[in-house]
Design an enzyme around this catalytic site. Structure first.
Site, short mmCIF file in Angstrom:
data_model
loop_
_atom_site.label_atom_id
_atom_site.label_comp_id
_atom_site.label_asym_id
_atom_site.label_seq_id
_atom_site.Cartn_x
_atom_site.Cartn_y
_atom_site.Cartn_z
N ARG A 61 0.83 -1.21 0.00
CA ARG A 61 0.00 0.00 0.00
C ARG A 61 0.87 1.26 0.00
O ARG A 61 0.59 2.20 0.73
CB ARG A 61 -0.92 -0.01 1.21
CG ARG A 61 -1.88 -1.16 1.20
CD ARG A 61 -2.80 -1.14 2.38
NE ARG A 61 -3.66 -2.31 2.37
CZ ARG A 61 -4.50 -2.61 3.32
NH1 ARG A 61 -4.61 -1.82 4.37
NH2 ARG A 61 -5.22 -3.70 3.24
N CYS A 62 1.87 1.27 -0.83
CA CYS A 62 2.85 2.36 -0.87
C CYS A 62 2.83 2.99 -2.26
O CYS A 62 2.51 2.33 -3.25
CB CYS A 62 4.24 1.77 -0.57
SG CYS A 62 5.62 2.92 -0.71
N GLY A 63 3.22 4.23 -2.34
CA GLY A 63 3.32 4.89 -3.64
C GLY A 63 4.34 4.23 -4.55
O GLY A 63 4.26 4.35 -5.77
N TYR A 64 5.29 3.51 -3.95
CA TYR A 64 6.31 2.81 -4.74
C TYR A 64 5.92 1.36 -5.07
O TYR A 64 6.67 0.65 -5.72
CB TYR A 64 7.66 2.81 -4.00
CG TYR A 64 8.29 4.18 -3.91
CD1 TYR A 64 8.85 4.78 -5.02
CD2 TYR A 64 8.32 4.87 -2.70
CE1 TYR A 64 9.43 6.04 -4.95
CE2 TYR A 64 8.90 6.13 -2.61
CZ TYR A 64 9.46 6.70 -3.74
OH TYR A 64 10.03 7.95 -3.65
N THR A 65 4.73 0.93 -4.64
CA THR A 65 4.30 -0.45 -4.87
C THR A 65 4.38 -0.87 -6.34
O THR A 65 4.72 -2.02 -6.62
CB THR A 65 2.89 -0.67 -4.29
OG1 THR A 65 2.95 -0.44 -2.87
CG2 THR A 65 2.39 -2.08 -4.55
#
Length: 182
Positions: A61-65
């Protein structure tokens, strides 16, 4: 009058050289470490001697996922040269709350992940996983201290188990910064 004692000079030189060498030698070897895979199996890093290893702390659930896709591309294109290992971690913003089954389902469904995934680990705090202790402490890896700042921070280890680089989250897994070292 100063007198030179060749044996004493040689001994002093050898002691200084020994101290310099010891400071650069890891106290614990990378290939001696182990971890538990996402499916519960024990994995020895010694299995990867002769290949480079890219270790990445991951979160769903990360912007870098979306880097999962790039990690899979790297695995497919360079799999004979490098082993990619994802280490799910909930230490950064609580962005990996899932259990092993949830992580595996998410990775497979959304990104077709086939590279090796570890069980969820701790990186920060009083008891970081031993692999991350090695990666972040010069006293253990012999190269440098490092701080994992966020999810998808990457570390590259060479075929002999020496730390050769670290890359912040913003560096794409398929960037020349990484692929150029493979």
């Amino acid at each position: 009058m100063i007198t030179h004692r060749p044996a004493a000079v040689l001994l002093s030189f050898l002691l200084v050289m020994s101290a310099c060498t010891t400071a650069q030698t890891p106290k614990k070897m990378f290939h001696d470490l182990t971890f538990t895979s996402l499916d519960g199996e024990s994995v020895k890093l010694s299995e990867f001697k002769g290949k480079k290893v890219l270790l990445v702390n991951t979160a769903s659930r990360c912007g870098y996922t979306p880097q999962y896709k790039q990690l899979q591309e790297l695995h497919e294109k360079f799999g004979k040269k490098v082993v990619v290992i994802g280490f799910p971690c909930n230490d950064f913003g609580g962005q990996e709350p899932e259990n092993a089954e949830g992580i595996a389902a998410f990775c497979e469904k959304n990104y077709g992940v086939e590279f090796l995934m570890a069980d969820k680990v701790r990186i920060k705090g009083d008891s970081p996983h031993p692999i991350y202790q090695w990666l972040t402490q010069k006293s253990l890896n012999g190269k440098a201290d490092a701080t994992v700042g966020w999810n998808f921070h990457k570390f590259l280890v060479d075929e002999e188990g020496r730390l050769i680089g670290e890359f912040p989250s913003s560096v794409s897994p398929v960037s020349s910064d990484i692929t150029g070292k493979l």
